[in-house]
Design a protein around this motif. Sequence first.
Motif, PDB file in Angstrom:
ATOM      1  N   GLU A 102       0.847  -1.302   0.059  1.00  0.00           N
ATOM      2  CA  GLU A 102      -0.041   0.097   0.000  1.00  0.00           C
ATOM      3  C   GLU A 102       0.719   1.360  -0.081  1.00  0.00           C
ATOM      4  O   GLU A 102       0.570   2.215  -0.476  1.00  0.00           O
ATOM      5  N   SER A 103       2.047   1.155   0.650  1.00  0.00           N
ATOM      6  CA  SER A 103       3.008   2.545   0.769  1.00  0.00           C
ATOM      7  C   SER A 103       3.339   2.965  -0.504  1.00  0.00           C
ATOM      8  O   SER A 103       3.947   2.114  -1.349  1.00  0.00           O
ATOM      9  N   ARG A 104       3.356   4.002  -0.785  1.00  0.00           N
ATOM     10  CA  ARG A 104       3.938   4.768  -1.748  1.00  0.00           C
ATOM     11  C   ARG A 104       5.437   5.172  -1.576  1.00  0.00           C
ATOM     12  O   ARG A 104       6.028   5.799  -2.351  1.00  0.00           O
ATOM     13  N   HIS A 105       5.862   5.251  -0.226  1.00  0.00           N
ATOM     14  CA  HIS A 105       7.034   5.585   0.167  1.00  0.00           C
ATOM     15  C   HIS A 105       7.799   4.881   1.423  1.00  0.00           C
ATOM     16  O   HIS A 105       7.165   5.294   2.379  1.00  0.00           O
ATOM     17  N   THR A 106       8.372   3.840   1.245  1.00  0.00           N
ATOM     18  CA  THR A 106       8.834   2.789   2.042  1.00  0.00           C
ATOM     19  C   THR A 106      10.345   3.017   2.305  1.00  0.00           C
ATOM     20  O   THR A 106      11.243   3.466   1.388  1.00  0.00           O
ATOM     21  N   VAL A 107      10.751   3.281   3.537  1.00  0.00           N
ATOM     22  CA  VAL A 107      12.245   3.641   4.011  1.00  0.00           C
ATOM     23  C   VAL A 107      12.671   2.435   4.935  1.00  0.00           C
ATOM     24  O   VAL A 107      11.844   1.863   5.740  1.00  0.00           O
ATOM     25  N   VAL A 108      13.861   1.601   4.421  1.00  0.00           N
ATOM     26  CA  VAL A 108      14.220   0.777   5.283  1.00  0.00           C
ATOM     27  C   VAL A 108      15.472   1.200   6.304  1.00  0.00           C
ATOM     28  O   VAL A 108      16.271   1.824   5.256  1.00  0.00           O
ATOM     29  N   LEU A 109      15.654   0.923   7.103  1.00  0.00           N
ATOM     30  CA  LEU A 109      16.732   1.415   8.193  1.00  0.00           C
ATOM     31  C   LEU A 109      17.358   0.148   8.999  1.00  0.00           C
ATOM     32  O   LEU A 109      16.928  -0.606   9.581  1.00  0.00           O
ATOM     33  N   THR A 110      18.671  -0.251   8.573  1.00  0.00           N
ATOM     34  CA  THR A 110      19.297  -1.514   9.058  1.00  0.00           C
ATOM     35  C   THR A 110      20.548  -0.994   9.841  1.00  0.00           C
ATOM     36  O   THR A 110      21.026  -0.065  10.026  1.00  0.00           O
ATOM     37  N   GLY A 111      20.750  -1.989  10.616  1.00  0.00           N
ATOM     38  CA  GLY A 111      21.920  -2.068  11.718  1.00  0.00           C
ATOM     39  C   GLY A 111      22.812  -3.558  11.529  1.00  0.00           C
ATOM     40  O   GLY A 111      22.254  -4.034  10.723  1.00  0.00           O
ATOM     41  N   ALA A 112      23.518  -3.485  12.364  1.00  0.00           N
ATOM     42  CA  ALA A 112      24.394  -4.533  12.377  1.00  0.00           C
ATOM     43  C   ALA A 112      23.809  -6.069  12.325  1.00  0.00           C
ATOM     44  O   ALA A 112      24.150  -7.116  11.907  1.00  0.00           O
ATOM     45  N   GLY A 113      22.618  -6.159  12.687  1.00  0.00           N
ATOM     46  CA  GLY A 113      21.804  -7.535  12.783  1.00  0.00           C
ATOM     47  C   GLY A 113      21.404  -7.921  11.443  1.00  0.00           C
ATOM     48  O   GLY A 113      21.017  -9.047  11.201  1.00  0.00           O
ATOM     49  N   ILE A 145      16.814   3.010   1.178  1.00  0.00           N
ATOM     50  CA  ILE A 145      17.610   2.145   2.360  1.00  0.00           C
ATOM     51  C   ILE A 145      18.460   2.993   2.913  1.00  0.00           C
ATOM     52  O   ILE A 145      19.798   3.634   2.400  1.00  0.00           O
ATOM     53  N   ALA A 146      18.754   3.039   4.195  1.00  0.00           N
ATOM     54  CA  ALA A 146      19.655   3.739   5.192  1.00  0.00           C
ATOM     55  C   ALA A 146      20.245   2.862   6.147  1.00  0.00           C
ATOM     56  O   ALA A 146      19.703   1.875   6.631  1.00  0.00           O
ATOM     57  N   THR A 147      21.473   2.676   6.163  1.00  0.00           N
ATOM     58  CA  THR A 147      21.884   1.727   7.161  1.00  0.00           C
ATOM     59  C   THR A 147      23.132   2.572   8.150  1.00  0.00           C
ATOM     60  O   THR A 147      23.631   3.343   7.721  1.00  0.00           O
ATOM     61  N   GLN A 148      23.251   1.652   9.215  1.00  0.00           N
ATOM     62  CA  GLN A 148      24.383   2.095  10.126  1.00  0.00           C
ATOM     63  C   GLN A 148      25.482   1.385   9.854  1.00  0.00           C
ATOM     64  O   GLN A 148      26.838   1.516  10.510  1.00  0.00           O
ATOM     65  N   ASN A 149      25.506   0.383   9.160  1.00  0.00           N
ATOM     66  CA  ASN A 149      26.567  -0.615   8.549  1.00  0.00           C
ATOM     67  C   ASN A 149      27.588  -0.059   7.784  1.00  0.00           C
ATOM     68  O   ASN A 149      27.249   0.850   7.089  1.00  0.00           O
ATOM     69  N   ASN A 153      21.863   4.077  -4.056  1.00  0.00           N
ATOM     70  CA  ASN A 153      21.813   5.063  -3.340  1.00  0.00           C
ATOM     71  C   ASN A 153      21.628   4.891  -1.826  1.00  0.00           C
ATOM     72  O   ASN A 153      20.758   5.638  -1.046  1.00  0.00           O
ATOM     73  N   VAL A 154      22.366   3.953  -1.435  1.00  0.00           N
ATOM     74  CA  VAL A 154      22.128   3.570  -0.046  1.00  0.00           C
ATOM     75  C   VAL A 154      22.984   4.731   1.024  1.00  0.00           C
ATOM     76  O   VAL A 154      23.884   4.901   0.702  1.00  0.00           O
ATOM     77  N   ASP A 155      22.202   5.168   1.827  1.00  0.00           N
ATOM     78  CA  ASP A 155      22.848   6.169   2.724  1.00  0.00           C
ATOM     79  C   ASP A 155      23.643   5.317   4.015  1.00  0.00           C
ATOM     80  O   ASP A 155      22.976   4.789   4.657  1.00  0.00           O
ATOM     81  N   GLU A 156      24.804   5.728   3.940  1.00  0.00           N
ATOM     82  CA  GLU A 156      25.804   4.950   5.048  1.00  0.00           C
ATOM     83  C   GLU A 156      25.879   5.982   5.973  1.00  0.00           C
ATOM     84  O   GLU A 156      26.827   6.767   6.137  1.00  0.00           O
ATOM     85  N   LEU A 157      25.054   5.953   7.094  1.00  0.00           N
ATOM     86  CA  LEU A 157      24.975   6.811   8.106  1.00  0.00           C
ATOM     87  C   LEU A 157      26.277   7.137   8.853  1.00  0.00           C
ATOM     88  O   LEU A 157      26.653   7.715   9.514  1.00  0.00           O
ATOM     89  N   HIS A 158      26.911   5.783   9.131  1.00  0.00           N
ATOM     90  CA  HIS A 158      28.050   5.609   9.894  1.00  0.00           C
ATOM     91  C   HIS A 158      29.325   5.544   9.222  1.00  0.00           C
ATOM     92  O   HIS A 158      30.312   4.683   9.318  1.00  0.00           O
TER      93      HIS A 158
END
Length: 234
Positions: free
Chosen positions: A14-25, A98-102, A114-119
């Motif tokens: 249903e979503s027209r704007h989905t964001v995924v945020l990931t970490g070390a898991g 997709i944004a990640t702390q990894n 275009n993955v945002d590597e926040l760390h």
Amino acid sequence: MLEQLQQIKNWLEESRHTVVLTGAGMSTESGLADFRSKSGWWQQIDPRTVATTEALTHNYQLFQQFYSARIHALADITPHEGHRILADWQKRGLVQHIATQNVDGLHTLAGSHNVDELHGSIRSVRCQKCHAAAEMSSFLANEACRCGGRLRPNVVLFGENLPQQAWNSTLSHMKAAQLVIVIGTSLEVYPVSQLPHMTNGKTAYINLEIEQSHFDIMLKEKAGEALKIIDALL
Ligand code: APR
């Protein structure tokens, strides 16, 4: 659990704007240790001794050994099915960001764009003094920069600011999101821990340890398993 996965699948469609945020898991099923679970890095070593600007300045040998070990560990590590599913969902327009702390680059290696590597990233290095890009082989050989400065990976150390562009990009996606799926992170590190609060969209948290309570759905499941089941339901 299945009804929660079904619900996430419905929201994803249903979503027209989905964001995924990931970490070390998100990377443990590829064979990389996380930080705070019982087998994590910070159970064996005090992060203040290696992952801070103080360590870089006053404890360079241990700093260089720690990051060299993590860089060497990447040599035979590949993305798992969960990374590939997220890349596929991005291609199909089911996930917009997709944004990640990894810092391991596995989302990009799996085909995500275009993955945002926040760390930041451990896959490249620079000089701490003149900021020039340097050869990874020089860092691993414990060599100094031509200017005499110390080499360090392009990761965000505790005490450093996050990359402004990545932060701004992820923040704007969070604000626009109709669905945010947070996967494999303890959400203990500021300011990334604040990002899921920045959305008015639905929120789902997939993690082996559920310490959070403010999500619409909280699923105690392995990242790869949950993503495989949701993908099969689509
Ligand atoms: N599936 C789902 N969850 C998992 C899995 C898995 N296969 N493996 C581990 N987890 C969970 C752990 O239970 C833990 O709650 O993922 C979470 C990982 O949390 P942390 O180890 O704290 O890692 P993260 O949240 O990414 O840390 C953030 O802290 O040290 C800094 O810079 C480092 O980017 C890192 C930041």
